[in-house]
Each structure stands twice: as structure tokens, then as C-alpha cells.
Design a protein around this motif. Sequence first.
Motif, PDB file in Angstrom:
ATOM      1  N   SER A 181       0.824  -1.211   0.000  1.00  0.00           N
ATOM      2  CA  SER A 181       0.000   0.000   0.000  1.00  0.00           C
ATOM      3  C   SER A 181       0.857   1.259   0.000  1.00  0.00           C
ATOM      4  N   SER A 182       2.018   1.218   0.666  1.00  0.00           N
ATOM      5  CA  SER A 182       2.900   2.391   0.693  1.00  0.00           C
ATOM      6  C   SER A 182       3.501   2.669  -0.679  1.00  0.00           C
ATOM      7  N   VAL A 183       3.991   1.610  -1.332  1.00  0.00           N
ATOM      8  CA  VAL A 183       4.604   1.773  -2.657  1.00  0.00           C
ATOM      9  C   VAL A 183       3.558   2.176  -3.691  1.00  0.00           C
ATOM     10  N   MET A 184       2.448   1.422  -3.732  1.00  0.00           N
ATOM     11  CA  MET A 184       1.417   1.722  -4.730  1.00  0.00           C
ATOM     12  C   MET A 184       0.739   3.059  -4.438  1.00  0.00           C
ATOM     13  N   GLY A 185       0.578   3.389  -3.161  1.00  0.00           N
ATOM     14  CA  GLY A 185       0.001   4.686  -2.813  1.00  0.00           C
ATOM     15  C   GLY A 185       0.868   5.832  -3.290  1.00  0.00           C
ATOM     16  N   THR A 186       2.189   5.665  -3.197  1.00  0.00           N
ATOM     17  CA  THR A 186       3.116   6.691  -3.682  1.00  0.00           C
ATOM     18  C   THR A 186       3.042   6.815  -5.202  1.00  0.00           C
ATOM     19  N   TYR A 187       2.974   5.657  -5.882  1.00  0.00           N
ATOM     20  CA  TYR A 187       2.811   5.670  -7.344  1.00  0.00           C
ATOM     21  C   TYR A 187       1.524   6.393  -7.750  1.00  0.00           C
ATOM     22  N   ILE A 188       0.426   6.024  -7.103  1.00  0.00           N
ATOM     23  CA  ILE A 188      -0.871   6.605  -7.446  1.00  0.00           C
ATOM     24  C   ILE A 188      -0.875   8.111  -7.204  1.00  0.00           C
ATOM     25  N   SER A 189      -0.272   8.526  -6.081  1.00  0.00           N
ATOM     26  CA  SER A 189      -0.242   9.962  -5.782  1.00  0.00           C
ATOM     27  C   SER A 189       0.524  10.728  -6.851  1.00  0.00           C
ATOM     28  N   TYR A 190       1.565  10.097  -7.421  1.00  0.00           N
ATOM     29  CA  TYR A 190       2.330  10.739  -8.497  1.00  0.00           C
ATOM     30  C   TYR A 190       1.471  10.920  -9.745  1.00  0.00           C
ATOM     31  N   HIS A 191       0.739   9.873 -10.105  1.00  0.00           N
ATOM     32  CA  HIS A 191      -0.016   9.897 -11.353  1.00  0.00           C
ATOM     33  C   HIS A 191      -1.289  10.732 -11.268  1.00  0.00           C
ATOM     34  N   ILE A 192      -1.871  10.845 -10.076  1.00  0.00           N
ATOM     35  CA  ILE A 192      -3.096  11.665  -9.958  1.00  0.00           C
ATOM     36  C   ILE A 192      -2.807  13.019  -9.338  1.00  0.00           C
ATOM     37  N   ASP A 193      -1.528  13.252  -8.977  1.00  0.00           N
ATOM     38  CA  ASP A 193      -1.120  14.510  -8.348  1.00  0.00           C
ATOM     39  C   ASP A 193      -1.927  14.763  -7.073  1.00  0.00           C
ATOM     40  N   GLY A 194      -1.991  13.731  -6.230  1.00  0.00           N
ATOM     41  CA  GLY A 194      -2.747  13.826  -4.980  1.00  0.00           C
ATOM     42  C   GLY A 194      -1.845  13.689  -3.768  1.00  0.00           C
ATOM     43  N   SER A 195      -2.426  13.761  -2.585  1.00  0.00           N
ATOM     44  CA  SER A 195      -1.689  13.616  -1.336  1.00  0.00           C
ATOM     45  C   SER A 195      -1.118  12.205  -1.212  1.00  0.00           C
ATOM     46  N   THR A 196       0.194  12.111  -1.012  1.00  0.00           N
ATOM     47  CA  THR A 196       0.832  10.796  -0.915  1.00  0.00           C
ATOM     48  C   THR A 196       0.340  10.033   0.314  1.00  0.00           C
ATOM     49  N   GLY A 197       0.346  10.706   1.463  1.00  0.00           N
ATOM     50  CA  GLY A 197      -0.126  10.054   2.682  1.00  0.00           C
ATOM     51  C   GLY A 197      -1.574   9.625   2.565  1.00  0.00           C
TER      52      GLY A 197
END
Length: 294
Positions: free
Chosen positions: A235-251
Motif C-alpha cells: 500500500s505504501s509503494v502503490m500509494g506513492t505511485y498513485i499519488s504521483y499519477h493523480i497529483d494527490g496527497s501521498t499520505g
Amino acid sequence: MMDLINWLVAPLQYEFMVKAIFVSALVGMVCAALSCYMTLKGWSLMGDAVSHAVLPGVAVAYMLNIPLAIGAFVFGVGSVIAIGFIKAQTRIKEDTVIGLVFTGFFALGLVLISKVRSSIDLTHILFGNVLGIADGDIVQTVIISGITLVILAILRKDLMLFCFDSTHARSIGLNTTFLYYVLLSLLSLTAVAALQTVGIILVVAMLVTPGATAYLLSDRFDVMMLIAMASGIFSSVMGTYISYHIDGSTGGCIVVLQTLLFLVAMIFAPKHGLLAKSREDRSITAADGKQLEK
């Protein structure tokens, strides 16, 4: 297939993203390991208290020009001592004491932060800023994570017994007071480590959700620990990836993904999931019906 590869490779072209993915995975693993003990002990509210209580420590450390981790750790442990003292000296129940202490410490932190607002970004403290993490903070996170994992490994059996049945642990000669403060000190350290990743507000989710997810999937503690750590890292790795692609909050992305994993486990867990319990209830009802027919 190529789209997936490009989706995975694109963030790795930037050094700040590589650092963010590494730190997020490390913090996710450490928080997940500790969350198993928190779940077994029923200390989710304690995790909330300690994570919020470090805020004034951050402000004081900045004012004194010392590492923020030192101030955060001191106030985290101080909140635990305050909870223990008030509980011992009054008739107030522990959950009420925890609520009083962590809201008081958190409010004090907000007051102190407001005095140095021009220099400390309150948003980054509350919600994390792993994309802008400095090299010094990475080293600090690695050291804290290493210390936490080593202590958990050395005291694994003692801490597991203390969390599962503290009365039995005391009866066989374990120093439960020592284990109590060790576990809470590790909780404070982990809250400091997760400060840059998800911030003070969301760290409680990382200290609760992976353990709760794994608890639904296994009745064995060792297996529960592995599942929780795998869940935390993923969840930490994929959450960081997703935040990059959607330009959202990483946490925010990390915690939302952890929550989705918990919901999937809650529904589909082979033994403790909602579907499994529904099948079990139907089989019991059918068996009772056959008994009545006889």
C-alpha cells in the motif's frame, strides 16, 4: 502491457520519487509490524494519542534548534508517562485519560506551531511531505526503523505474550512494566519515523490498518505479521505511485489504499470474512431446520 510498464517506470526517472518510494515502503513495513502488536493489545487509541502528542515536541525542537525527532520522541514518551500517572492517581478510565492527554498535547502543539508558522509548514507536519524528504531525514528514518525492527525481533515472543495475555506474562515472571514502556517507546519512535511520510494525523491508520487486515486473514501471529508487512509495503509503494499519477496527497493515497485492502479482507477473508460468516450462518440455519424436521 507497455502502458503498465510506462506507468511503473515513469516516476523512477525522478530522484525524489525513488527516495519517496523507498522511505514509504520502509515506514509501511515498520508500522505494519508494530500494528500487529497494537491490534493484539487493543491499543489503537493509544497509537492515536502518541502520534498526536509528538506535535508540540516538533515545535519545541525547532525553537531550540535541535533535531525534530528528539523533541517528537521526548513528547511521545512524555504523553505515555502522563497517561500512566493520571490513570494511577485518579479513578478515570484509561480511554478517557488517553483522550484528555492526546487532545491536550495536540492543542499545545498547535499553539506553539502558530508562534513559528512562518518557518514551520503545519500542513507538512500534519499530513506528511515524503516527496520533499531531505537526505538527513531519510537517514533518520532508516536508523529509527532499524532500531524498531531489531527490538521487535529480539523481544518478539515476550511482547506477543504481553499483548495477548499480560496476566499470564506476569505470572511466568516477565517484567510487564518494562514491556509496556518498551512497546510505547517503539510506538513513539515509529510515529517519528512516519512523520515525514503520512504526517501526524494519518500515522494512526498505518499503525492500525495493516494489523487489522492481517488479523482477519490469519489466526497465527507469525503469519499475521508477514501479511501485515506485505500489506504495509504494497500500500505504501502503490500509494506513492498513485499519488504521483493523480497529483494527490501521498499520505492520503497510502491510507486510502490500506483501507481498501482492509475492506477486501473484511468481505472475502476465508474464515473471518463477511461472506464466510454468511455461509456459516446459512449452514447452521439449515442444520437447525433438519433437526426440527426430525
